[in-house]
Write an enzyme that holds these catalytic residues in place. Structure first.
Site, PDB file in Angstrom:
ATOM      1  CB  SER A   1       2.477   2.865   6.024  1.00 52.71           C
ATOM      2  OG  SER A   1       1.551   2.084   5.841  1.00 52.71           O
TER       3      SER A   1
HETATM    4  N1  SAM Z   1       1.170  -1.328   3.210  1.00 51.62           N
HETATM    5  C1  SAM Z   1       0.141  -0.592   2.126  1.00 51.62           C
HETATM    6  C2  SAM Z   1       1.056  -0.021   1.506  1.00 51.62           C
HETATM    7  O1  SAM Z   1       2.300   0.201   0.776  1.00 51.62           O
HETATM    8  O2  SAM Z   1       0.668   0.716   0.480  1.00 51.62           O
HETATM    9  C3  SAM Z   1      -0.741   0.380   2.272  1.00 51.62           C
HETATM   10  C4  SAM Z   1      -2.027  -0.171   2.795  1.00 51.62           C
HETATM   11  S1  SAM Z   1      -3.032   1.615   3.913  1.00 51.62           S
HETATM   12  C5  SAM Z   1      -2.350   1.846   5.048  1.00 51.62           C
HETATM   13  C6  SAM Z   1      -4.076   0.145   3.792  1.00 51.62           C
HETATM   14  C7  SAM Z   1      -5.078  -0.137   2.650  1.00 51.62           C
HETATM   15  O3  SAM Z   1      -5.803  -1.040   3.723  1.00 51.62           O
HETATM   16  C8  SAM Z   1      -6.144   0.653   2.234  1.00 51.62           C
HETATM   17  O4  SAM Z   1      -5.369   0.017   0.591  1.00 51.62           O
HETATM   18  C9  SAM Z   1      -7.060   0.036   2.337  1.00 51.62           C
HETATM   19  O5  SAM Z   1      -8.248   0.020   1.415  1.00 51.62           O
HETATM   20  C10 SAM Z   1      -6.659  -1.215   2.803  1.00 51.62           C
HETATM   21  N2  SAM Z   1      -7.998  -2.402   4.319  1.00 51.62           N
HETATM   22  C11 SAM Z   1      -8.593  -1.755   4.691  1.00 51.62           C
HETATM   23  N3  SAM Z   1      -9.467  -2.403   5.179  1.00 51.62           N
HETATM   24  C12 SAM Z   1      -9.830  -3.606   4.631  1.00 51.62           C
HETATM   25  C13 SAM Z   1     -10.018  -5.429   4.639  1.00 51.62           C
HETATM   26  N4  SAM Z   1     -10.785  -5.253   4.995  1.00 51.62           N
HETATM   27  N5  SAM Z   1      -9.671  -6.099   3.627  1.00 51.62           N
HETATM   28  C14 SAM Z   1      -7.846  -5.967   2.980  1.00 51.62           C
HETATM   29  N6  SAM Z   1      -8.070  -5.089   2.677  1.00 51.62           N
HETATM   30  C15 SAM Z   1      -8.620  -3.813   3.566  1.00 51.62           C
END
Ligand code: SAM
Length: 221
Positions: free
Chosen positions: A64
């Protein structure tokens, strides 16, 4: 002596100044100064590491925008003693920032490749207060509940019920809430058994939260 020009240091300082101008303060700002965002990106993206924008991390996911990460974390008003739950480990960058600000983090990621990479990166940075869990974070992580704070890095139309249940009364959760293509980052406080919305912070465009209490994968394909 000829001064050594170091682009990354100057670019990092520019980002820190930008975050400060947005009202990011104290330990949150210091954490951004300490954690190298380029260490969470592919080499080819290294020079964009200190731009204030989301960047690809593979598997169709993104790390993000730094200002958004900073605002979400600052909204939780962390003191240092907390046990927190992070949903969506992604690259591990936000996890690394959080590791400077709380006692213990449980971070859940549904994509194994991302979880494995993040684990290696945090080990390389000598971060020791993170427990990595592979799985569906929309279910929370009941085993270690209740949490002093919850931060969700992917979006859904509402806060998944298990995350409400697993938060301590009086504690906060921050998450992008809204449609698939547009959300508002929203801060909630647990009151009794339910939630009170305390602040709609900023519009955002996060990747979807996919899981049992979130978007089903097949509706996104
Ligand atoms: N904050 C993170 C970083 O610093 O890189 C970025 C997060 S990214 C925007 C969102 C993440 O949420 C993705 O890696 C995605 O695979 C994960 N995600 C989506 N649904 C999820 C779930 N139900 N449980 C765990 N992770 C999930």
């Amino acid at each position: 002596m000829i001064p050594t020009y170091s682009a990354p240091i100057m670019e990092k300082q520019r980002l820190i100044n930008l975050l400060a101008s947005y009202g990011i303060r104290n330990s949150v700002l210091s954490a951004f100064d300490i954690i190298p965002r380029e260490a969470f990106l592919e080499n080819r993206l290294g020079e964009s590491a200190y731009e204030d924008r989301a960047l690809p991390i593979g598997e169709g996911q993104t790390v993000s925008q730094p200002s958004l990460v900073a605002e979400m974390i600052q909204a939780l008003k962390l003191q240092g003693h907390e046990k927190i739950l992070e949903i969506g480990t992604g690259s591990g960058f936000q996890t690394a920032i959080l590791s400077r600000l709380v006692k213990q983090i449980y971070t859940v990621e549904r994509i194994k490749k991302l979880a494995d990479q993040a684990k290696i990166r945090l080990k390389d940075l000598n971060v020791k207060n993170v427990t990595f869990v592979m799985g569906d974070g929309s279910k929370g992580l009941a085993k270690h509940a209740p949490y002093d704070a919850v931060i969700v890095g992917a979006a859904f139309s509402k806060v998944p019920k298990p995350l409400v249940e697993q938060l301590k009364v009086g504690s906060s959760l921050v998450m992008p809430v809204g449609a698939k293509d547009w959300q508002e980052v929203t801060l909630y406080k647990k009151v009794g058994k339910g939630f009170q919305e305390t602040l709609r912070m900023t519009p955002a465009h996060f990747v979807p939260l996919i899981g049992k209490y979130a978007w089903p994968q097949e509706r996104l394909d």
